[in-house]
Design an enzyme around this catalytic site. Structure first.
Site, PDB file in Angstrom:
ATOM      1  N   LYS A 134     -27.241  30.236 -49.947  1.00 50.73           N
ATOM      2  CA  LYS A 134     -27.668  31.194 -50.968  1.00 50.73           C
ATOM      3  C   LYS A 134     -28.825  30.680 -51.821  1.00 50.73           C
ATOM      4  O   LYS A 134     -29.535  31.466 -52.434  1.00 50.73           O
ATOM      5  CB  LYS A 134     -26.492  31.604 -51.856  1.00 50.73           C
ATOM      6  CG  LYS A 134     -25.472  32.437 -51.067  1.00 50.73           C
ATOM      7  CD  LYS A 134     -24.614  33.329 -51.932  1.00 50.73           C
ATOM      8  CE  LYS A 134     -23.825  34.271 -51.021  1.00 50.73           C
ATOM      9  NZ  LYS A 134     -22.878  35.103 -51.721  1.00 50.73           N
ATOM     10  N   LYS A 217     -21.914  37.036 -39.536  1.00 48.64           N
ATOM     11  CA  LYS A 217     -20.792  37.755 -40.154  1.00 48.64           C
ATOM     12  C   LYS A 217     -21.280  39.028 -40.835  1.00 48.64           C
ATOM     13  O   LYS A 217     -22.409  39.076 -41.358  1.00 48.64           O
ATOM     14  CB  LYS A 217     -20.030  36.846 -41.127  1.00 48.64           C
ATOM     15  CG  LYS A 217     -20.699  36.591 -42.444  1.00 48.64           C
ATOM     16  CD  LYS A 217     -19.704  36.102 -43.520  1.00 48.64           C
ATOM     17  CE  LYS A 217     -20.375  36.190 -44.882  1.00 48.64           C
ATOM     18  NZ  LYS A 217     -19.553  36.147 -46.038  1.00 48.64           N
ATOM     19  N   LYS A 220     -22.009  41.628 -47.306  1.00 48.25           N
ATOM     20  CA  LYS A 220     -22.574  42.520 -48.321  1.00 48.25           C
ATOM     21  C   LYS A 220     -24.030  42.190 -48.567  1.00 48.25           C
ATOM     22  O   LYS A 220     -24.861  43.057 -48.710  1.00 48.25           O
ATOM     23  CB  LYS A 220     -21.858  42.303 -49.666  1.00 48.25           C
ATOM     24  CG  LYS A 220     -20.487  42.841 -49.763  1.00 48.25           C
ATOM     25  CD  LYS A 220     -19.921  42.470 -51.139  1.00 48.25           C
ATOM     26  CE  LYS A 220     -18.451  42.173 -51.054  1.00 48.25           C
ATOM     27  NZ  LYS A 220     -17.949  41.356 -52.139  1.00 48.25           N
TER      28      LYS A 220
HETATM   29  P1  ATP Z   1     -21.537  37.939 -49.312  1.00 40.11           P
HETATM   30  O1  ATP Z   1     -21.778  37.972 -47.853  1.00 40.11           O
HETATM   31  O2  ATP Z   1     -22.524  38.698 -50.103  1.00 40.11           O
HETATM   32  O3  ATP Z   1     -21.258  36.567 -49.841  1.00 40.11           O
HETATM   33  P2  ATP Z   1     -19.100  39.019 -48.533  1.00 40.11           P
HETATM   34  O4  ATP Z   1     -19.439  40.269 -47.861  1.00 40.11           O
HETATM   35  O5  ATP Z   1     -18.843  37.786 -47.738  1.00 40.11           O
HETATM   36  O6  ATP Z   1     -20.226  38.743 -49.591  1.00 40.11           O
HETATM   37  P3  ATP Z   1     -17.067  38.300 -50.419  1.00 40.11           P
HETATM   38  O7  ATP Z   1     -16.787  38.990 -51.708  1.00 40.11           O
HETATM   39  O8  ATP Z   1     -17.776  37.018 -50.508  1.00 40.11           O
HETATM   40  O9  ATP Z   1     -17.864  39.286 -49.468  1.00 40.11           O
HETATM   41  O10 ATP Z   1     -15.726  38.138 -49.600  1.00 40.11           O
HETATM   42  C1  ATP Z   1     -14.474  38.681 -49.920  1.00 40.11           C
HETATM   43  C2  ATP Z   1     -13.485  38.267 -48.875  1.00 40.11           C
HETATM   44  O11 ATP Z   1     -13.821  38.846 -47.625  1.00 40.11           O
HETATM   45  C3  ATP Z   1     -13.453  36.749 -48.640  1.00 40.11           C
HETATM   46  O12 ATP Z   1     -12.121  36.342 -48.406  1.00 40.11           O
HETATM   47  C4  ATP Z   1     -14.284  36.568 -47.402  1.00 40.11           C
HETATM   48  O13 ATP Z   1     -13.930  35.417 -46.675  1.00 40.11           O
HETATM   49  C5  ATP Z   1     -13.931  37.821 -46.640  1.00 40.11           C
HETATM   50  N1  ATP Z   1     -14.997  38.210 -45.718  1.00 40.11           N
HETATM   51  C6  ATP Z   1     -16.256  38.557 -46.056  1.00 40.11           C
HETATM   52  N2  ATP Z   1     -16.976  38.870 -44.976  1.00 40.11           N
HETATM   53  C7  ATP Z   1     -16.158  38.716 -43.916  1.00 40.11           C
HETATM   54  C8  ATP Z   1     -16.315  38.903 -42.500  1.00 40.11           C
HETATM   55  N3  ATP Z   1     -17.456  39.325 -41.981  1.00 40.11           N
HETATM   56  N4  ATP Z   1     -15.252  38.653 -41.705  1.00 40.11           N
HETATM   57  C9  ATP Z   1     -14.074  38.238 -42.221  1.00 40.11           C
HETATM   58  N5  ATP Z   1     -13.857  38.050 -43.536  1.00 40.11           N
HETATM   59  C10 ATP Z   1     -14.874  38.281 -44.378  1.00 40.11           C
END
Ligand code: ATP
Ligand code: LTN
Length: 363
Positions: A134, A217, A220
């Site tokens: 990040k 992955k 967001k």
């Molecule tokens: P960013 O990518 O912007 O960091 P994010 O989409 O990963 O955000 P978070 O709020 O960081 O979302 O994650 C919330 C939960 O969802 C965490 O437990 C994270 O591990 C899980 N998570 C996020 N993306 C995935 C994914 N693609 N597959 C499985 N679990 C996920």
């Protein structure tokens, strides 16, 4: 706990909840950094929140303090925090069982984080891959110190509740390792205070891929709009995204993440939403093309997101109810977190604020 099907098989073995003496705790958090949760959040983590609340005592929170470690808009943050609460309720987190709260309303998280920061090396914090990723864009010099200490706040979030399990996606594994290291360090430097929590990560859905770039992955912040299925999107839009998801060369519907990451990701999503095993789906689609497969999955997605979206919108219209749920959650969270923080403060040598009320207890 619900019985382990191929998609709900955790990486750790889950003992039966302790008999008597209250259910063991689980805890997790999610950042309010988007208007909607996405399928990665749901299948990777949030669905397990709902499952675990049956046998465990859950503390689930909205990590608004983590959300300000990167650029953000205060008005949008406030709105997203409430949207996050509504979505948790709509997906089945039961406020009678679970304490649902907003991180910034429980001051012990920031207070505990300070103590843990003083046990963490700068190099150790810098090695976290999320910080490296990040901060890469603008360079480390312009990243906030909050982004660097993010995982230490996360460790405090967790350790204050002494949970058994922390249900998260696979990308959080390194933060959970740091959490365990810090717990161990505190326990051995002072006195056994923290339980070493286990990450609760599902093998099948721990990393849901981006629909356009399935080896990355679904995220967001990093996914393009067509790569991500938002739970609150118009269901027809989500169906369209499934139909235009990238598939691999060939035409066979086979689970093979190396050779066929696109199809495998869709099979994972299909299996998780229907509770049907991947081999069962492979068999059903033998001899059929990608088009049929994606059309059927699009229907499954519509059936899944439609009631979720309706319920979330209903809840969002009742802000009084949402704030009452968050008030109750905050009270229960404060009680647990403050009790642990008192132990922590005493052990690190801080003079108790209520010193006049009796002899200080040492130990
Ligand atoms: P960013 O990518 O912007 O960091 P994010 O989409 O990963 O955000 P978070 O709020 O960081 O979302 O994650 C919330 C939960 O969802 C965490 O437990 C994270 O591990 C899980 N998570 C996020 N993306 C995935 C994914 N693609 N597959 C499985 N679990 C996920
Ligand atoms: N870093 C997590 C959010 C988070 C969290 C936590 C998860 C903050 N504190 C405590 C589990 C336990 C993420 O989802 N990106």
């Amino acid at each position: 706990m619900s019985s382990a099907s191929p998609t709900t098989q955790p990486e750790v073995s889950v003992p039966a909840a302790a008999a008597g003496g209250g259910r063991p705790r689980v805890l997790s958090g999610i950042q309010p950094t988007a208007d909607s949760f996405h399928f990665g959040n749901y299948l990777g983590a949030l669905r397990q929140w709902v499952d675990l609340q049956i046998d465990y005592q859950p503390f689930f929170f909205i990590a608004d303090m983590h959300a300000i470690t990167v650029d953000y808009d205060p008005l949008v943050l406030r709105e997203r925090t409430l949207r996050a609460a509504a979505q948790l309720l709509a997906m089945g987190v039961d406020p009678e069982r679970a304490s649902i709260f907003v991180q910034s309303q429980v001051p012990a998280h920031a207070q505990g984080a300070w103590v843990l920061q003083c046990l963490t090396g700068v190099g150790e914090a810098r090695r976290m891959t999320q910080f490296k990723d990040k901060s890469a864009k603008g360079g480390e010099g312009s990243a906030s110190v909050g982004l660097l200490t993010y995982p230490i706040l996360q460790a405090a979030d967790i350790l204050l509740y002494r949970p058994y399990y922390v249900p998260v996606g696979a990308d959080q594994r390194q933060h959970l390792e740091l959490t365990r290291d810090l717990a161990q360090r505190f326990n051995s430097r002072y006195k056994k205070t923290f339980r070493l929590p286990e990450p609760y990560i599902l093998k099948a859905t721990g990393k849901i891929g981006d629909l356009q770039e399935p080896t990355a992955k679904m995220s967001k912040s990093a996914s393009s709009p067509s790569g991500i299925i938002e739970m609150l999107d118009e269901p027809t839009l989500s169906a369209k995204k499934i139909r235009s998801a990238v598939t691999d060369s060939g035409s066979e519907i086979r689970f093979d993440p190396e050779e066929k990451p696109g199809v495998s990701n869709l099979l994972t999503i299909y299996s998780a939403l229907t509770q049907r095993s991947v081999p069962d789906l492979e068999e059903e689609y033998t001899g059929k093309g990608y088009g049929d497969f994606k059309k059927d999955l699009a229907e499954v997605v519509i059936d899944f997101v439609t009631p979720f979206r309706d319920r979330t919108l209903e809840l969002l219209a009742d802000q009084a109810y949402l704030s009452e749920i968050l008030r109750q959650g905050r009270e229960r969270a404060n009680e647990v977190a403050e009790a642990t923080l008192r132990d922590v403060y005493q052990r690190v040598g801080f003079v108790a604020a209520d010193l006049g009320k009796g002899p200080a207890s040492i130990g």
